[in-house]
Design an enzyme around this catalytic site. Structure first.
Site, PDB file in Angstrom:
ATOM      1  N   HIS A 188       0.798  -1.219   0.000  1.00  0.00           N
ATOM      2  CA  HIS A 188       0.000   0.000   0.000  1.00  0.00           C
ATOM      3  C   HIS A 188       0.827   1.264   0.000  1.00  0.00           C
ATOM      4  O   HIS A 188       0.429   2.278  -0.559  1.00  0.00           O
ATOM      5  CB  HIS A 188      -0.996  -0.029   1.152  1.00  0.00           C
ATOM      6  CG  HIS A 188      -2.216  -0.738   0.738  1.00  0.00           C
ATOM      7  ND1 HIS A 188      -3.294  -0.082   0.213  1.00  0.00           N
ATOM      8  CD2 HIS A 188      -2.476  -2.051   0.657  1.00  0.00           C
ATOM      9  CE1 HIS A 188      -4.174  -0.967  -0.146  1.00  0.00           C
ATOM     10  NE2 HIS A 188      -3.723  -2.179   0.115  1.00  0.00           N
ATOM     11  N   ARG A 295     -11.795   3.905  -2.631  1.00  0.00           N
ATOM     12  CA  ARG A 295     -11.533   2.793  -1.710  1.00  0.00           C
ATOM     13  C   ARG A 295     -12.114   3.135  -0.344  1.00  0.00           C
ATOM     14  O   ARG A 295     -11.473   3.819   0.439  1.00  0.00           O
ATOM     15  CB  ARG A 295     -10.028   2.560  -1.586  1.00  0.00           C
ATOM     16  CG  ARG A 295      -9.340   2.205  -2.886  1.00  0.00           C
ATOM     17  CD  ARG A 295      -7.866   1.895  -2.618  1.00  0.00           C
ATOM     18  NE  ARG A 295      -7.194   1.521  -3.841  1.00  0.00           N
ATOM     19  CZ  ARG A 295      -6.559   2.370  -4.635  1.00  0.00           C
ATOM     20  NH1 ARG A 295      -6.513   3.650  -4.319  1.00  0.00           N
ATOM     21  NH2 ARG A 295      -5.979   1.952  -5.732  1.00  0.00           N
ATOM     22  N   ARG A 331     -16.379   1.700  -3.944  1.00  0.00           N
ATOM     23  CA  ARG A 331     -16.273   0.268  -3.701  1.00  0.00           C
ATOM     24  C   ARG A 331     -16.572   0.002  -2.234  1.00  0.00           C
ATOM     25  O   ARG A 331     -16.019   0.664  -1.351  1.00  0.00           O
ATOM     26  CB  ARG A 331     -14.858  -0.225  -4.023  1.00  0.00           C
ATOM     27  CG  ARG A 331     -14.675  -1.711  -3.729  1.00  0.00           C
ATOM     28  CD  ARG A 331     -13.309  -2.188  -4.115  1.00  0.00           C
ATOM     29  NE  ARG A 331     -12.289  -1.652  -3.229  1.00  0.00           N
ATOM     30  CZ  ARG A 331     -10.981  -1.790  -3.447  1.00  0.00           C
ATOM     31  NH1 ARG A 331     -10.554  -2.412  -4.528  1.00  0.00           N
ATOM     32  NH2 ARG A 331     -10.113  -1.291  -2.611  1.00  0.00           N
ATOM     33  N   GLU A 429     -11.955  -9.684 -10.081  1.00  0.00           N
ATOM     34  CA  GLU A 429     -10.584  -9.841  -9.593  1.00  0.00           C
ATOM     35  C   GLU A 429     -10.282 -11.279  -9.205  1.00  0.00           C
ATOM     36  O   GLU A 429      -9.237 -11.564  -8.632  1.00  0.00           O
ATOM     37  CB  GLU A 429     -10.321  -8.887  -8.414  1.00  0.00           C
ATOM     38  CG  GLU A 429     -11.363  -8.949  -7.327  1.00  0.00           C
ATOM     39  CD  GLU A 429     -11.274  -7.793  -6.326  1.00  0.00           C
ATOM     40  OE1 GLU A 429     -10.171  -7.276  -6.125  1.00  0.00           O
ATOM     41  OE2 GLU A 429     -12.310  -7.428  -5.763  1.00  0.00           O
ATOM     42  N   ASN A 452      -4.608  -6.084  -9.920  1.00  0.00           N
ATOM     43  CA  ASN A 452      -3.616  -6.522  -8.929  1.00  0.00           C
ATOM     44  C   ASN A 452      -4.001  -7.877  -8.354  1.00  0.00           C
ATOM     45  O   ASN A 452      -3.220  -8.812  -8.342  1.00  0.00           O
ATOM     46  CB  ASN A 452      -3.494  -5.513  -7.781  1.00  0.00           C
ATOM     47  CG  ASN A 452      -3.169  -4.122  -8.251  1.00  0.00           C
ATOM     48  OD1 ASN A 452      -3.332  -3.810  -9.430  1.00  0.00           O
ATOM     49  ND2 ASN A 452      -2.713  -3.282  -7.358  1.00  0.00           N
ATOM     50  N   ASP A 453      -5.241  -7.967  -7.847  1.00  0.00           N
ATOM     51  CA  ASP A 453      -5.679  -9.234  -7.282  1.00  0.00           C
ATOM     52  C   ASP A 453      -5.866 -10.294  -8.368  1.00  0.00           C
ATOM     53  O   ASP A 453      -5.485 -11.445  -8.176  1.00  0.00           O
ATOM     54  CB  ASP A 453      -6.984  -9.058  -6.486  1.00  0.00           C
ATOM     55  CG  ASP A 453      -6.697  -8.677  -5.037  1.00  0.00           C
ATOM     56  OD1 ASP A 453      -5.631  -9.090  -4.535  1.00  0.00           O
ATOM     57  OD2 ASP A 453      -7.520  -7.989  -4.420  1.00  0.00           O
ATOM     58  N   ARG A 463       1.134 -11.002  -3.540  1.00  0.00           N
ATOM     59  CA  ARG A 463       1.561  -9.628  -3.811  1.00  0.00           C
ATOM     60  C   ARG A 463       2.505  -9.088  -2.754  1.00  0.00           C
ATOM     61  O   ARG A 463       3.281  -8.182  -2.992  1.00  0.00           O
ATOM     62  CB  ARG A 463       0.335  -8.704  -3.810  1.00  0.00           C
ATOM     63  CG  ARG A 463      -0.426  -8.709  -5.066  1.00  0.00           C
ATOM     64  CD  ARG A 463      -1.782  -8.073  -4.838  1.00  0.00           C
ATOM     65  NE  ARG A 463      -1.664  -6.677  -4.425  1.00  0.00           N
ATOM     66  CZ  ARG A 463      -2.696  -5.933  -4.074  1.00  0.00           C
ATOM     67  NH1 ARG A 463      -3.906  -6.432  -4.077  1.00  0.00           N
ATOM     68  NH2 ARG A 463      -2.540  -4.687  -3.735  1.00  0.00           N
ATOM     69  N   CYS A 500      -9.573  -0.911 -13.042  1.00  0.00           N
ATOM     70  CA  CYS A 500      -9.194   0.028 -11.982  1.00  0.00           C
ATOM     71  C   CYS A 500      -7.925  -0.409 -11.272  1.00  0.00           C
ATOM     72  O   CYS A 500      -7.484   0.212 -10.327  1.00  0.00           O
ATOM     73  CB  CYS A 500     -10.330   0.239 -10.987  1.00  0.00           C
ATOM     74  SG  CYS A 500     -10.739  -1.218 -10.042  1.00  0.00           S
TER      75      CYS A 500
END
Lengths: 539, 85
Positions: A188, A295, A331, A429, A452-453, A463, A500
């Protein structure tokens, strides 16, 4: 002059002074003293100073994050008043004739161990609070004024690693660059650094005991190097590069107000990913067409109890009103995996990425979900809101979500609270969602691919594991084939599909995505204009 | 001495902030207020000791109040427990 290399996560350059953030306890030395009463007086003065700092922090936090979140500083103030704690410090100074700093540090450790040893996760976490106030008191007693995350001048932050909540707490205007010993490209901190346009280097093999706050440093995110105590030549070179970067940015500014359209006339929506109300400004400054990913978990991080419906409602309303007519896709809660929050009491999992997270929590603990949905639906009347659900793997999950949404709407109707019906979409995802995207497209209004996921689940790569960064190929053909499949299935049923995840901002792939038929790309605010430039070059 | 038993209804028990408020409340009175749980007791004006009891939802605590204003104190503390825990 000492130079180190690391992995750049944002290609910018910064020159400035260093602030070292140390997670470990400060090293305090035991000294024998002649006059214990002088040491006691030092502690008394230190407590007063610490109380003033905490009061200031509390007042700042009330304005910035609201009273409930600010309460932690009030609790810290009360802990500092605790008679047992203070008596233990005074007794130790007098009985052992030791220096004030040492007595504070040892007493802090003892009290913190008492909490750490309790069989209650909530109370265990309070050990950190005791450590925190003790560290503050040691600093006040020793006259070392450096106040952790609250540094006065814009600085280069050097740390072992940074947690999401630490990064959130910092005043973004005062961060010139991040340099961390650990951390992975997808952590993050890295994502935040990219979002805030902040040069960042990770995996830098530093000995933190040899780096001191106040040192001068140059961080070069293009070369992936950091130079401490640089000579004149290095500084001048860096300043020259910064100027060049600024000129480039200037050029991009000229793209503001222009359309995201290819030479052959195909338009793509370019939206912003944001993590809090403070980021809405960045999004608008960079000319975002909307918010493609808000987020919402940032409302839940960095505090010690759930945000209330009212708090959430106010946050959503503010974002919607600021964005005006523009679309805002919020989200729902995506806690779990690498984003842990103590008060959720999620427990330790062997495999958190494959564990109890995101929509799974919301469906298992519908009270949490309903509070958020109520806040979201109440906010619908203030702008152009879309709701997006994360971590979907089956059509049954979507049905369950709709059932809960139905209950929420019914409740609101009964309470005569007005709302509009928002667009509802899902994150794609998981490979499962990709494979059934034909069916899912019939149930929802849109898809947004969380690359990403999706990449970590498809390539079976964690990750957070920095050892695997070399194996993590975000351009893997499996991922690109999946994105094509998702887009085709959305279009087949008249729905739109966007991206996204980090991949959406990958300029090497922009042309490919546009040709695939992707309708929307949602990226960090800093990437909006470079992406627009790229789209306008595509034939 | 005044005394009452109370079953904690708050989900997270006597957690940090309400414990802090309890300290403030207890300091209003001259009487000493003690919270007793499983034979361990803590004086209610001492925050860390109160938190250290680890009182959870569903636990029963005994509250003992002793001193010059114990009647008023007991009533005040009881009302505080009912509205906070």
């Amino acid at each position: 002059m000492v130079k180190f290399y690391g992995k750049p996560v944002y290609k910018g350059i910064a020159v400035g002074s260093v602030v070292v953030l140390k997670n470990e306890d400060q090293k305090v030395k035991r000294r024998k003293v002649d006059s214990p009463e002088e040491e006691v007086a030092k502690v008394e003065r230190g407590v007063k100073m610490a109380q003033e700092q905490l009061q200031a922090l509390y007042e700042k936090a009330v304005v910035e994050v609201g009273e409930t979140s600010a309460a932690i500083f009030e609790v810290h103030q009360m802990m500092l008043e605790d008679e047992d704690y203070l008596d233990a410090i005074y007794n130790m100074i007098r009985a052992e004739q030791v220096n004030a700093e040492y007595a504070v540090a040892v007493t802090g450790d003892n009290f913190s161990e008492m909490f750490a040893g309790m069989d209650d996760d909530y109370m265990k976490a309070r050990a950190a609070d005791v450590k925190d106030i003790s560290n503050r008191l040691v600093q006040c007693v020793s006259g070392n004024q450096e106040d952790g995350l609250n540094f006065k001048e814009p600085s280069i932050i050097v740390a072992d690693d940074l947690s999401p909540s630490e990064t959130v707490q910092m005043d973004k205007k005062k961060i010139l660059a991040f340099v961390t010993v650990h951390g992975s490209a997808n952590s993050h901190t890295s994502i935040l650094a990219r979002m805030m346009n902040i040069p960042a280097l990770i995996g830098v093999p530093l000995d933190l005991d040899k780096i001191h706050s106040g040192m001068k440093a140059v961080v070069d995110g293009v070369q992936g190097e950091v130079v401490f105590e640089p000579n004149e030549f290095v500084c001048e070179e860096a300043e020259r590069k910064i100027k060049k970067e600024q000129e480039k940015l200037q050029l991009l500014q000229e793209l503001k107000g222009k359309e995201n359209v290819t030479l052959s006339g195909r338009k793509v929506n370019v939206y912003a990913n944001i993590g809090g109300i403070g980021d809405v400004g960045y999004a608008l400054e960079n000319d975002a067409g909307g918010v493609g990913l808000f987020r919402s978990e940032f409302l839940y991080l960095g505090r010690d109890d759930f945000p209330t419906e009212e708090e959430q409602f106010q946050a959503y309303r503010q974002v919607l009103q600021t964005m005006g007519e523009k679309k805002v896709i919020i989200r729902t809660l995506d806690i779990g995996a690498d984003k842990q929050v103590d008060y959720f009491n999620l427990g330790k999992e062997d495999n958190p990425a494959l564990g109890y997270r995101a929509i799974r929590i919301c469906l298992k603990q519908p009270d949490i979900f309903k509070t958020q949905l109520r806040a979201l639906f109440r906010a619908t009347v203030y702008g152009n809101l879309s709701i997006m659900y994360p971590m979907i793997t089956s059509t049954e999950e979507v049905e369950k979500i709709y059932a809960i949404v139905g209950e929420v709407k019914e409740e609101l109707r009964k309470e005569q609270i007005t709302f509009k019906d928002p667009e509802q979409g899902i994150m794609i995802e998981t490979p499962a969602a990709v494979m059934i995207s034909d069916k899912l497209a019939q149930m929802v209004d849109f898809f947004s691919v969380g690359t990403n996921d999706l990449t970590q689940y498809t390539l079976a790569i964690d990750r957070q594991n920095e050892k695997l960064d070399d194996f993590y190929n975000p351009h893997h053909e499996a991922i690109l084939a999946m994105i094509q499949m998702i887009t085709d299935n959305a279009h087949k049923h008249g729905k739109w599909a966007g991206i996204c995840g980090e991949l959406g901002a990958d300029l090497e792939l922009t042309e490919k995505f546009v040709k695939m038929g992707i309708d929307e790309l949602s990226v960090s605010p800093s990437m909006i204009l470079p992406l627009r430039k790229r789209i306008r070059e595509i034939s | 001495m005044q005394k009452f038993d109370y079953v904690i209804k708050d989900e997270v028990g006597i957690h940090a902030r309400p414990a802090g408020l309890l300290v403030k409340e207890a300091k209003k009175y001259q009487s000493e207020v003690r919270i007793v749980k499983d034979g361990k007791s803590a004086v209610a004006t001492k925050l860390m000791a109160v938190m250290g009891l680890g009182v959870k939802c569903g636990d029963t605590v005994a509250v003992e109040v002793e001193g010059a204003d114990e009647d008023a104190a007991c009533e005040g503390i009881k009302a505080f427990f009912e509205s906070n825990f």
